[in-house]
Structures are given as C-alpha cells and as structure tokens.
Write a protein that holds these residues in place. Structure first.
Motif, PDB file in Angstrom:
ATOM      1  N   SER A 191       1.533 -52.893 -97.745  1.00 12.54           N
ATOM      2  CA  SER A 191       0.613 -53.918 -97.238  1.00 12.54           C
ATOM      3  C   SER A 191      -0.863 -53.623 -97.474  1.00 12.54           C
ATOM      4  CB  SER A 191       0.832 -54.118 -95.734  1.00 12.54           C
ATOM      5  OG  SER A 191       0.597 -52.909 -95.036  1.00 12.54           O
ATOM      6  N   PHE A 192      -1.193 -52.495 -98.118  1.00 11.88           N
ATOM      7  CA  PHE A 192      -2.594 -52.117 -98.294  1.00 11.88           C
ATOM      8  C   PHE A 192      -2.846 -51.700 -99.733  1.00 11.88           C
ATOM      9  CE2 PHE A 192      -5.981 -48.964 -98.428  1.00 11.88           C
ATOM     10  CZ  PHE A 192      -7.016 -49.646 -97.801  1.00 11.88           C
ATOM     11  N   GLY A 224     -13.137 -53.325-103.534  1.00  9.21           N
ATOM     12  CA  GLY A 224     -12.850 -53.333-102.101  1.00  9.21           C
ATOM     13  C   GLY A 224     -11.390 -53.109-101.819  1.00  9.21           C
ATOM     14  N   ILE A 225     -10.869 -53.838-100.831  1.00  6.93           N
ATOM     15  CA  ILE A 225      -9.483 -53.663-100.385  1.00  6.93           C
ATOM     16  C   ILE A 225      -8.769 -55.011-100.334  1.00  6.93           C
ATOM     17  CG2 ILE A 225      -9.989 -51.579 -99.048  1.00  6.93           C
ATOM     18  CD1 ILE A 225      -9.956 -53.350 -96.533  1.00  6.93           C
ATOM     19  N   THR A 226      -7.441 -54.950-100.412  1.00  4.98           N
ATOM     20  CA  THR A 226      -6.581 -56.120-100.276  1.00  4.98           C
ATOM     21  C   THR A 226      -5.459 -55.787 -99.310  1.00  4.98           C
ATOM     22  OG1 THR A 226      -7.045 -56.994-102.480  1.00  4.98           O
ATOM     23  CG2 THR A 226      -4.971 -57.667-101.470  1.00  4.98           C
ATOM     24  N   THR A 227      -5.141 -56.729 -98.431  1.00  2.00           N
ATOM     25  CA  THR A 227      -3.994 -56.582 -97.536  1.00  2.00           C
ATOM     26  C   THR A 227      -3.090 -57.803 -97.697  1.00  2.00           C
ATOM     27  OG1 THR A 227      -5.123 -57.674 -95.672  1.00  2.00           O
ATOM     28  CG2 THR A 227      -5.335 -55.276 -95.866  1.00  2.00           C
ATOM     29  N   ARG A 228      -1.823 -57.649 -97.323  1.00  2.00           N
ATOM     30  CA  ARG A 228      -0.896 -58.768 -97.361  1.00  2.00           C
ATOM     31  C   ARG A 228       0.019 -58.696 -96.146  1.00  2.00           C
ATOM     32  NH1 ARG A 228       2.882 -57.285-102.618  1.00  2.00           N
ATOM     33  NH2 ARG A 228       3.754 -55.320-101.860  1.00  2.00           N
ATOM     34  N   ILE A 229       0.507 -59.878 -95.733  1.00  2.00           N
ATOM     35  CA  ILE A 229       1.396 -59.967 -94.576  1.00  2.00           C
ATOM     36  C   ILE A 229       2.629 -60.765 -94.948  1.00  2.00           C
ATOM     37  CG2 ILE A 229      -0.458 -59.739 -92.886  1.00  2.00           C
ATOM     38  CD1 ILE A 229      -0.404 -62.758 -92.581  1.00  2.00           C
TER      39      ILE A 229
END
Length: 229
Positions: A191-192, A224-229
């Motif tokens: 997720s990260f 930067g950063i990416t998240t997912r759900i």
C-alpha cells in the motif's frame, strides 16, 4: 453366495462417490480488486518565460532571471477497468523575483526595489494507463486538461530625499490548458510506494503577471509518495 455378492456390489456403488469426492482437487481463483491511488509530491516547474526586462520612470531597465517554480502536487487516480484510470489533480506553484533599480546619472539618491511573486494553481482532470498494476514497479502515462488559476503581487519601495514610500499591486488571471505526463511508482509495501513523475504543461495566459510572465508552458518534475487502498 448370491447374497454376499449382492452386498459387495451395493457397498462398492455406495463408496464410489465418496472416493471420487476425496480425489477432487479444490481450486481457488483469487481476483485482485482494483484500488484507488493517492499521490502527494513536491517538485519544480520550468516555464518558458524565464528572462524579462523591467523598467519604471527615471529608473534604468534591468533584466531578471527566473529559473523555476517550486510547489506541491496532489493526484487522485480512480480505476475505470484495467488498465485505465480517471485522474484528478490539484497543485500550487510559487515563484518570486527580486528587482533592484539604481539611476546613478540622474539622481544617485534614488533607489527603488520591486519584489514580485506569482502563484499558479492548476486544477486538472484526465486519464492514465497503468500496464502493470500487479507489479512492485508500476509505470504509467497520463494526459489531461483543466483550469490554471494564477495570482501575483508586487511591492515597490521608493527612497528619495530620505523619504520612503511603498506601493503595492496585485493581479489575478485564469487560463485553460493541458498536460501530458509519465510516472513510476515503486511499491515498498502493498500500500505504500515512492513516486517519481513528470508533466509537460501547455498553458499561456492572455496577459502578463506582475512577474512579467504569461507563458507557463514547460516541464514539471515531481518526487514524493503514493498510497493505495
């Protein structure tokens, strides 16, 4: 004897389904559900309008140099079915100039400074293609359009005969434009991810801002950063 054979046949037929059931191999098919992506990145923007001239009455013309703008970008990507995503992005980019003018020949006591800044806020929608949604390394390409909102300000300080006066100006403009982009998300966990991206914006305002810029067409580099759900 006939009775015994009959009993044996009945037993065999009765046990056959049980044996067949024990030999059945159960298979489970796992279907990975598509997820939303949220990216938060910082970066720099390199617009075309980099060098301009600035002049005022009785003040010699000076040239200023603006190499880039710094800012923050938020992008939301919603799955539309593999490999397409719907993208929404909003960001804010800031750059500033510092001008100093001296007219030595006419009046050496006159010193004028002008500080100018501009903030550009793109609000865009578009689509992206992610060909490897199940891999840790996920490249994507995107294209979009939207509105570019800009506001700028300038403060001028005039010193003459030991008297200092200040004059402030502001200006707000809106333009329509678009962009194309490429990116790469490297997922450290499911997720990260670390996120690297680039967008090439195509946008020109009808008038100049107080920084003497109007053409913000150029490359934007993001990290930067990416998240997912």
């Amino acid at each position: 004897m006939k009775t015994l054979l009959t009993v044996l046949l009945i037993s065999v037929f009765a046990l056959a389904p049980v044996i067949a059931q024990e030999r059945t191999v159960e298979r489970t098919v796992i279907v990975r559900q598509e997820t939303d992506f949220f990216s938060l990145r910082v970066g720099t923007w390199f617009p075309k309008d980099k060098e301009k001239e600035f002049s005022t009455n009785n003040i010699s013309t000076q040239q200023i140099d603006q190499s880039q703008a710094i800012g923050l970008d938020f992008t939301y990507r919603y799955p539309m079915g593999r490999p397409l995503y719907f993208d929404f992005a909003i960001s804010g980019w800031y750059s500033t100039y510092n001008f100093k003018f001296r007219e030595i020949i006419n009046d050496p006591a006159v010193v004028q400074e002008a500080d100018a800044w501009v903030v550009i806020v793109p609000v865009t929608v578009g689509i992206s293609i992610n060909p490897l949604p199940d891999n840790p390394l996920q490249p994507y390409a995107q294209i979009g359009i939207g509105g570019y909102f800009g506001t700028s300000g300038r403060s001028e300080y005039q010193v003459a005969n030991t008297v200092k006066t200040t004059t402030k100006y502001d200006k707000t403009l809106i333009a329509f434009g678009g962009f194309v982009g490429l990116g790469l998300d490297f997922f450290i966990t499911p997720s990260f991810a670390l996120s690297l991206g680039g967008k090439y914006h195509i946008v020109t305002f009808d008038e100049e801002f107080l920084t003497r810029q109007k053409d913000f067409t150029g490359l934007q580099v993001l990290l930067g950063i990416t998240t997912r759900i």
